[in-house]
Design an enzyme around this catalytic site. Structure first.
Site, PDB file in Angstrom:
ATOM      1  N   SER A 167      34.393 -47.756  -8.116  1.00  0.00           N
ATOM      2  CA  SER A 167      35.348 -48.181  -9.139  1.00  0.00           C
ATOM      3  C   SER A 167      34.865 -49.464  -9.812  1.00  0.00           C
ATOM      4  CB  SER A 167      36.733 -48.334  -8.508  1.00  0.00           C
ATOM      5  OG  SER A 167      37.733 -48.473  -9.496  1.00  0.00           O
ATOM      6  N   ASP A 254      39.766 -37.831 -13.074  1.00  0.00           N
ATOM      7  CA  ASP A 254      39.755 -39.283 -13.201  1.00  0.00           C
ATOM      8  C   ASP A 254      39.481 -39.623 -14.658  1.00  0.00           C
ATOM      9  OD1 ASP A 254      39.263 -42.016 -13.080  1.00  0.00           O
ATOM     10  OD2 ASP A 254      37.776 -41.894 -11.489  1.00  0.00           O
ATOM     11  N   HIS A 284      40.217 -40.441  -8.298  1.00  0.00           N
ATOM     12  CA  HIS A 284      39.864 -41.853  -8.166  1.00  0.00           C
ATOM     13  C   HIS A 284      40.469 -42.404  -6.880  1.00  0.00           C
ATOM     14  CE1 HIS A 284      38.254 -45.453 -10.165  1.00  0.00           C
ATOM     15  NE2 HIS A 284      39.171 -46.098  -9.468  1.00  0.00           N
TER      16      HIS A 284
END
Length: 317
Positions: A167, A254, A284
């Site tokens: 991320s 995502d 995610h």
């Protein structure tokens, strides 16, 4: 830079039908600990909620992994946590791990089990960096910390270093290797797991998965605004040549998925080695589902295999 083709928007019913029961169960469990409206809370409240969620999902460290918190003796001290397997005498490679959390939440504890398992499975020493968070600090501070940690590890370890980030940690990883582009010493490679890389808001996945579970397009925009919409990002760089071998592992469901697609394409167009391995049916934040859902377990296997290959100087793609 080629843009992915346009696709239709998924609805909540699409996710309910197309994600497998294990992933849906993980999403429900996550939402119970980290409600979707958490981003509207104060930063301190977000961190408290996130920390409780991480604790609830944290797996037990493998018994053969030794852990030590250290502070580099340098002009840029960053709290670090190092993991090593007790039976490995000669280190072949090292890993720098940069955690996710939107640059706002997370730290040495949030991804402790992930780092320990990477160490156990590869035999590489893993170093997690506790970079400075927004909004108390700036995005530039976080980037500086990631780069300083990478430089220190390259000097201190004496072995190839693979940079790994999930991320927002993927964003910092990519910025660090970009900053070292053209220098004599380089990371052996980078593995970016569902990274946010500064992609345009009209990318297909931003629209298609605008209301995805675990991360929405609105949340991405909120984090982008906090970072600064004009701040430098990996996808905003003018030149993608000279980057180390790159493996990007986005989640299909995502809004950030196409950040990885575009980044991979840019590196390959510049003559570099890169592969984008989209994990179908994954979301995610899905690393935490690796012990609960087969989709996530396979995605983690893909990431560990990539780390191991790059650490050994192999390119099996």
């Amino acid at each position: 830079m080629a843009a992915p083709p346009q696709r239709r928007t998924w609805t909540a019913n699409d996710y309910a039908l197309r994600l497998d029961p294990q992933m849906l169960g993980f999403i429900d469990a996550t939402n119970a600990h980290y409600p979707p409206d958490t981003i509207d809370a104060s930063v301190m409240a977000q961190r408290a909620i996130y920390d409780r969620m991480c604790t609830a999902f944290r797996a037990v460290r493998p018994a053969d992994v030794l852990v030590e918190d250290v502070l580099p003796p340098s002009s840029h001290p960053i709290p670090l946590r190092q993991y090593r397997r007790h039976d490995v005498v000669t280190q072949v490679a090292a890993v720098l791990y940069l955690h996710g959390g939107g640059l706002v939440v997370g730290g040495l504890d949030s991804h402790d089990d992930v780092c320990a398992e990477i160490c156990a499975r590869t035999g590489f020493r893993v170093t997690a960096a506790d970079y400075r968070l927004l909004p108390e600090h700036s995005y530039a501070d976080a980037c500086d910390d990631a780069l300083a940690a990478l430089r220190w590890l390259l000097d201190e370890s004496g072995v190839p270093v693979v940079v790994v980030g999930d991320s927002a940690g993927g964003l910092l990883a990519a910025m660090a290797v970009q900053a070292m582009r053209g220098e004599a010493r380089q990371a052996a490679g980078q593995v970016l797991i569902y990274p946010g890389l500064g992609g345009a808001d009209d990318l297909s996945s931003r629209i298609e998965h605008a209301e995805a579970p675990m991360l929405t397009r609105a949340e991405v925009k909120a984090y982008d605004a906090l970072r600064g919409v004009t701040a430098p990002t990996p996808l905003g760089q003018p030149d993608f040549s000279g980057l180390p071998p790159t493996v990007v592992i986005p989640a299909e469901c995502d809004p950030l998925c196409d950040d990885a697609v575009v980044y991979d394409d840019a590196i390959r167009q510049a003559g570099g080695r890169s592969v984008c391995l989209i994990q179908q049916g994954w979301v995610h934040g899905g690393l935490r589902a690796r012990h609960a859902a087969d989709v996530a377990r396979r995605a983690f296997d893909v990431a560990v295999d990539a780390i191991e290959a790059l650490g050994h100087g192999r390119w099996p793609y």
